[in-house]
Design an enzyme around this catalytic site. Sequence first.
Site, short mmCIF file in Angstrom:
data_model
loop_
_atom_site.label_atom_id
_atom_site.label_comp_id
_atom_site.label_asym_id
_atom_site.label_seq_id
_atom_site.Cartn_x
_atom_site.Cartn_y
_atom_site.Cartn_z
N LYS A 54 0.85 -1.21 0.00
CA LYS A 54 0.00 0.00 0.00
C LYS A 54 0.88 1.25 0.00
O LYS A 54 0.64 2.20 -0.76
CB LYS A 54 -0.91 0.02 1.24
CG LYS A 54 -2.11 -0.91 1.11
CD LYS A 54 -2.83 -1.11 2.43
CE LYS A 54 -3.90 -2.18 2.29
NZ LYS A 54 -4.49 -2.60 3.56
N GLN A 98 -4.88 -1.13 9.79
CA GLN A 98 -4.83 -2.47 9.22
C GLN A 98 -5.49 -3.48 10.16
O GLN A 98 -5.14 -3.57 11.34
CB GLN A 98 -3.36 -2.86 8.95
CG GLN A 98 -3.17 -4.18 8.26
CD GLN A 98 -3.70 -4.20 6.82
OE1 GLN A 98 -3.51 -3.25 6.06
NE2 GLN A 98 -4.38 -5.27 6.46
N ASP A 121 -11.24 3.20 4.29
CA ASP A 121 -11.70 1.81 4.22
C ASP A 121 -13.23 1.73 4.19
O ASP A 121 -13.78 0.67 3.89
CB ASP A 121 -11.19 1.03 5.46
CG ASP A 121 -10.05 0.09 5.11
OD1 ASP A 121 -9.87 -0.22 3.91
OD2 ASP A 121 -9.35 -0.35 6.04
#
Length: 296
Positions: A54, A98, A121
């Site tokens: 990422k 994460q 997200d």
Amino acid sequence: MTAHVIDGKAFAATVRAKVAAHVTRLREENGIVPGLAVVLVGEDPASQVYVRSKGKMTVEVGMASFEHKLPVDTTEADLLAIVRRLNADPKIHGILVQLPLPPHLDSDLVINTIDPAKDVDGFHISNVGLLGTGQKAMVPCTPLGSLMMLRDYHGSLSGMNAVVIGRSNIVGKPMAQLLLGDSCTVTIAHSRTRDLSAVVQQADIVVAAVGRPEMVVGDWIKPGATVIDVGINRIERDGKTVLVGDCHYDSCAAVAGAITPVPGGVGPMTIACLLANTLTACCRTNGLVEPEGLTA
Ligand code: NAD
């Protein structure tokens, strides 16, 4: 029939190129550099790989990448303090924590502490509510990438029968909301669904997000249907570790009209959509026009 292969790797490259072009314009015309902060707690090897890639792709499209690697015994109070600091930092337009977090940390609390405008997200309860009510939301990356591929292949999805297998908050449920938003007739199947093969046989679009290697087989697929395989499963085959999806590729591809491979299908689109979401968040925060075709 041999299915058309929907090349997620190539499509993701076009999405990243579009993001990069817009980022260049933002920098040159507005003096703004979109910034993405990724927070990783602990040393889960798979998470480390995701975070590294990422960060690399964030920089490649011209954005600023901020990585926060925290020890596995980080307290909830310390993690929340970091999230609040990132919320207040004007250089940061997107925040990603994460998952999974170590068990002593409350994931829901942490995610719901992220500023919804920076929640790239799309897991914050506000964004879930906005998506569910058809309002402008930050949309979870994997379903967004899957939707983009479906729209690109079909044009309009209106009136199609879609079956989503899996009801997770990360993939299954938001995927169903997105398909509903595009006027599909949507069924969500899950571990308690009776006669799953009969349900799947009704589908013009099948989205498999289960986590069971090669569970969906060609006999379940209506001829000509489109199969989006979200699953990523590591299995041993012929003495090697290989990645397979939730769909048995060869038998499904023999019946389907179109299919995403694993690897090279949904996976690359997920990261591309994370970058797209960061750009969208940056444009919204600054009251600037959003790039077209990068949101739901
Ligand atoms: P999850 O474990 O949270 O959810 C799995 C869902 O599958 C559950 O809702 C469950 O009801 C359903 N299920 C389980 N067994 C079933 C069965 N026998 N029949 C029907 N449904 C069944 O998983 P998730 O986070 O939604 O991920 C699903 C898969 O997608 C995993 O393989 C994961 O690795 C993959 N994934 C891929 C990406 C990507 O970028 N491509 C992103 C996220 C998840």
